[in-house]
Scaffold this motif. Structure first.
Motif, PDB file in Angstrom:
ATOM      1  N   TRP A 125       0.824  -1.195   0.000  1.00 41.71           N
ATOM      2  CA  TRP A 125       0.000   0.000   0.000  1.00 41.71           C
ATOM      3  C   TRP A 125       0.859   1.246   0.000  1.00 41.71           C
ATOM      4  O   TRP A 125       2.029   1.206   0.352  1.00 41.71           O
ATOM      5  N   GLU A 126       0.223   2.369  -0.345  1.00 40.28           N
ATOM      6  CA  GLU A 126       0.945   3.634  -0.401  1.00 40.28           C
ATOM      7  C   GLU A 126       1.473   4.077   0.959  1.00 40.28           C
ATOM      8  O   GLU A 126       2.478   4.763   1.040  1.00 40.28           O
ATOM      9  N   ASP A 127       0.809   3.687   2.038  1.00 37.10           N
ATOM     10  CA  ASP A 127       1.213   4.125   3.369  1.00 37.10           C
ATOM     11  C   ASP A 127       2.079   3.107   4.118  1.00 37.10           C
ATOM     12  O   ASP A 127       2.335   3.262   5.311  1.00 37.10           O
ATOM     13  N   ASN A 153      -5.965   2.306  -1.691  1.00 32.86           N
ATOM     14  CA  ASN A 153      -4.613   1.736  -1.681  1.00 32.86           C
ATOM     15  C   ASN A 153      -3.830   2.109  -0.430  1.00 32.86           C
ATOM     16  O   ASN A 153      -2.642   2.377  -0.482  1.00 32.86           O
ATOM     17  N   GLU A 154      -4.531   2.121   0.704  1.00 29.28           N
ATOM     18  CA  GLU A 154      -3.887   2.345   1.994  1.00 29.28           C
ATOM     19  C   GLU A 154      -4.211   1.180   2.919  1.00 29.28           C
ATOM     20  O   GLU A 154      -5.272   0.574   2.830  1.00 29.28           O
TER      21      GLU A 154
END
Length: 181
Positions: A125-127, A153-154
């Motif tokens: 994920w982005e985070d 997408n987190e």
């Protein structure tokens, strides 16, 4: 978790003292914490505390599940105990007390390549970057299809894990992925 691991290993959770400075030998959970600490399922915080009164985050819960799996057999597989599994351990029995293998498992969560010759694991994920403290635990659990993130997408690793999220993860480990959703 401690009791299940001890039963599977044929061990007793005896009196022992946790090394965490905020866990007293008089705390009802001390022996369990010390047992999980012995197998490195939990490691606490950098300040040598366990923070037993704090909420557990999504990243911490996934790490606890992953390390529980590793403590039993050294690998994290799909957990259905059927031949061909990388671990051969029946996770349904571990978490739910059921030896049933009657459901089709959906592991790992993959996508077919455009030419159909290979499967490609979905990315993280982005985070959650490679520098995140729980990356090494989150990555294989995502690749196995045990955890997922949010639609944007987190993963939100520092959010408190909810009851529903914890149950979904446990059901997924046990192979009940379609029921976890």
């Amino acid at each position: 978790f401690a009791r299940n691991i001890a039963e599977r290993k044929g061990e007793n959770i005896s009196s022992r003292k946790s090394s965490f400075k905020d866990v007293s030998s008089k705390d009802w959970f001390n022996n369990y914490i010390a047992y999980l600490e012995k197998y490195k399922v939990i490691s606490g915080y950098d300040d040598k505390t366990f923070k037993p009164d704090e909420h557990i985050t999504r990243a911490e819960f996934v790490t606890l599940i992953y390390k529980s799996i590793k403590s039993l057999n050294g690998s994290a597989g799909s957990g259905n105990g059927e031949s061909g599994d990388s671990d051969g351990f029946n996770w349904r029995s571990f978490f739910l007390g059921s030896n049933s293998n009657d459901l089709t498992l959906i592991y790992p969560e993959t996508e077919q390549s455009e030419d159909g010759t290979a499967t490609v694991s979905k990315g993280l994920w982005e985070d959650v970057g490679e520098d995140h403290w729980a990356y090494e635990y989150l990555k294989p659990m995502k690749e196995l299809g045990i955890i997922s993130g949010y639609g944007n997408n987190e993963f939100k690793p520092d959010n408190t894990v909810t009851y529903n999220e914890a149950v979904k993860i446990i059901l997924s480990v046990c192979g009940y992925t379609r029921y976890a959703d």
